[in-house]
Scaffold this motif. Structure first.
Motif: not given
Length: 235
Positions: A19, A166-167, A169-175, A177, A180
């Protein structure tokens, strides 16, 4: 409790690192990241195995039923994954973001896939082979089901698990989320269903395998849809 604490501390530190990453995320998975991911999968597998040997963890504590009806379990996992998929699709349609999100999702999935034939074989082994089982055993089995049994309530484990999900998988971007979050909800529901953790693993297998198998096709379709949208906007 020590078994839960090990995985909790490890994943909190890992989530904080993901994150708070300062450098831009590469378009493709690097060899270093793939190596670290593979080592982590093997480490978690060894720790889980040692936990079973030492009786520090049991199948029942992880949410695995004593008797598994495989056909029902596989069907439950498939239906759960489909529910998450449809819910995400309806949300994107309601927000009128389906077109742009197709490209975002394809690019997010591209970040977990390296270049080079040998690297792709190792990525397939760890992402599509190890990850659905290891992640569900750790994140849902240990850090939700077993932890909830130890403290007498699933509320805190589910809340912590949601934040970690969420944290991590944050590497895939906030959009990404929303997707996920929906999958997390489905996985927890399956965990506490009669089919238990195995059904969540089935859903996770689909969630990890399908995006990789369809990656090239989805990326091409998303780019074509974006070009059509840009042409319509220009006209």
């Amino acid at each position: 409790m020590g078994f839960v604490l090990f995985f909790l501390v490890y994943n909190v530190l890992l989530a904080a690192r993901v994150a708070t990453r300062q450098q831009p995320i590469p378009r493709r998975l690097s060899i270093v990241s793939l190596r670290n991911f593979g080592i982590r999968q093997l480490l978690f597998s060894v720790v889980l195995y040692l936990g079973f040997l030492s009786h520090g963890v049991s199948a029942a504590a992880l949410g695995i039923p004593a008797r598994i009806h495989w056909l029902d379990t596989i069907l439950a996992g498939e239906v759960g994954f489909l529910v998450a998929l449809v819910a995400n699709l309806l949300l994107m349609l309601a927000l009128r973001r389906l077109g742009p999100m197709q490209l975002v999702a394809a690019r997010g999935n591209l970040r977990i896939w390296p270049r080079g034939r040998v690297a792709k074989w190792f990525a397939a082994l760890f992402i599509m082979g190890f990850n659905p089982f290891v992640e569900e055993l750790v994140m849902r089995g240990v850090l939700i089901h077993q932890w909830a049994l130890l403290i007498g309530s699933p509320v805190m484990p589910i809340l912590v698990g949601f934040v970690l999900n969420g944290a991590l998988h944050w590497y895939q971007g906030r959009r990404m989320q929303a997707w996920h979050a929906m999958y997390f909800g489905v996985a927890v529901c399956l965990l506490y269903s009669p089919w238990g953790l195995p059904a969540a693993i089935v859903a996770h297998v689909l969630g990890d395998v399908l995006p990789v198998v369809l990656l090239k096709r989805n990326l091409s379709a998303a780019r074509a849809a974006r070009r059509r949208a840009l042409r319509r906007a220009a006209a």
